[in-house]
Structures are given as structure tokens and as C-alpha cells.
Design an enzyme around this catalytic site. Sequence first.
Site, PDB file in Angstrom:
ATOM      1  N   SER A 100       0.852  -1.188   0.000  1.00 28.08           N
ATOM      2  CA  SER A 100       0.000   0.000   0.000  1.00 28.08           C
ATOM      3  C   SER A 100       0.887   1.237   0.000  1.00 28.08           C
ATOM      4  O   SER A 100       2.034   1.188   0.464  1.00 28.08           O
ATOM      5  CB  SER A 100      -0.892   0.014   1.254  1.00 28.08           C
ATOM      6  OG  SER A 100      -1.490   1.277   1.452  1.00 28.08           O
ATOM      7  N   TYR A 154      -0.731  -0.760  10.502  1.00 30.63           N
ATOM      8  CA  TYR A 154      -0.958  -0.990   9.075  1.00 30.63           C
ATOM      9  C   TYR A 154       0.254  -0.546   8.264  1.00 30.63           C
ATOM     10  O   TYR A 154       0.722  -1.263   7.370  1.00 30.63           O
ATOM     11  CB  TYR A 154      -2.216  -0.248   8.617  1.00 30.63           C
ATOM     12  CG  TYR A 154      -2.662  -0.621   7.230  1.00 30.63           C
ATOM     13  CD1 TYR A 154      -3.333  -1.817   6.993  1.00 30.63           C
ATOM     14  CD2 TYR A 154      -2.419   0.219   6.145  1.00 30.63           C
ATOM     15  CE1 TYR A 154      -3.755  -2.171   5.716  1.00 30.63           C
ATOM     16  CE2 TYR A 154      -2.831  -0.118   4.869  1.00 30.63           C
ATOM     17  CZ  TYR A 154      -3.496  -1.313   4.660  1.00 30.63           C
ATOM     18  OH  TYR A 154      -3.905  -1.668   3.378  1.00 30.63           O
TER      19      TYR A 154
END
Length: 253
Positions: free
Chosen positions: A143, A158
Site C-alpha cells: 500500500s 498498518y
Amino acid sequence: MQVPELFQLSGRVAVVTGASSGLGMGFARTLAAAGATVYAAARRIDRLEALAAEVDTVVPVECDITVDADRRRLVDRARERTGHVDILVNNAGKPGPPNAEDETADGFSSILDVNLAAGFHLATYATSTVPEGAGISIINISSVIGLVSTAPIGGASYAASKAGILGLTRELAGQWGRRGARVNAVVPGWFDTEMTDGLFGNQRSADWVRRNTMLGRGGRAGEVDGAVLFLASDASSYVTGQTLVVDGGWAAR
């Protein structure tokens, strides 16, 4: 080799995790359309079965990738067809809290387990099925949050997990290259999926994405699929250890 043949996956076996929605479902559809038999894995078996009803080369497999027995069962199911796995897309993941002070020890570990460790173990099992002289393409989905800070959206656990994917990708590519394994990462930017629930439905946050993206918009459905197909196919046969960013220019600002 003719251009269509570069992207042809006929006779190949692919495993896609997190295939019950969003980007993962798109990856499964695209690889199947290119000719692969796709073992689509997720916990929500009803969604996978609905996908398989639409695409007859998709095989639904209920799987919790944090459970070792499930990971082994997934790889064993996939190798029943040809004896080994040709393509592994480590896509499954989950978000953590956006504020670092809201992270708990158990929660932080849980995010790393799902987003990072599970994919490593799946890659290990899948690569062990590949016979000498054959190859496997492992595609790890990271990501932009693993590349740059996206505060106030993102989260410490994350970000750590997605950054870890990039380091893991390079290391596995280095260790396994001579075994015929290619390992690459794809870094999607902002897409309207379950993972980003509410981001594009809120005018303020949607404007934030558009304002900070070179192309002036969020990603559209299918715009990561070509990158995954490229890395899965012979079109990228001399590509390994790389990070392919598909973010509309977000991280290049």
C-alpha cells in the site's frame, strides 16, 4: 513471442487471498480471464461461491490465513491440479486504528500477523511445491501507506505491515531467485473498497485524495489488475525483487 502470449496464463494455477471483495476479487477475475485456474481464498465462503458461479475457473476455498492448518490446506488444494502452484497473490489484509495511541499490543501483533506474516508462510509453502526447472510468481500486495506517511489516514500497525511487505519481497526474491521464484510487490494507492470504507463517500476526504494525487482522482475498479497480470505472466519473466506502484502519482509528490 506474440504479445497476447506474453499475458496468457492457460494451464497455470493461481492462489489469490482476500478474494471475497475489492481488489482481491478483481485479481481473481483477471487471472481467470487470462486462462488460469484460480483458487480464491477468504473467510467469507458465500462470496467466493458467488464468484465461482460467475467464473467457472475460480475455485472457492474457505480459509483463515492466520491459521497454519488453513494455509497448508489452501496450498494442498491448489496443487491437486498440477502438483504445484504457479502464481500466489498475497492480497488479504485488514486495517488498524488510525491513531498510534489507540494501538494495543495484541492489536498491533494481529495486524502484522494478517498483513505480513501469513503471506510469508503461504509463500514458503507454495514455493516448496515447485519442482526443479519450474517457477512461481509471488505477488505481495502492499500500500502507499507502506511507502509514505498518509496521516491522518493510515495507522502505525498498518503502515508497519505494509512497509514490511516491501522488505520481505526484496529478501525473498534474493533468497529464492535461483530456485525459480520471482517475488514482486504491488503498491496500490487510494481505491474505493471495503478497506477504505467511507473515504470516498466523505466530501472532505475525497477532495483530500484528489488534491494530493497527480492524476487528480482516486483509483478506478480494475486499475491494479493489469499490474498483477503483468507480474503473474511471462511478460515479467525477468522481473523480480521490484515494487510496482499504482497510485496515480500519490507517492511521487
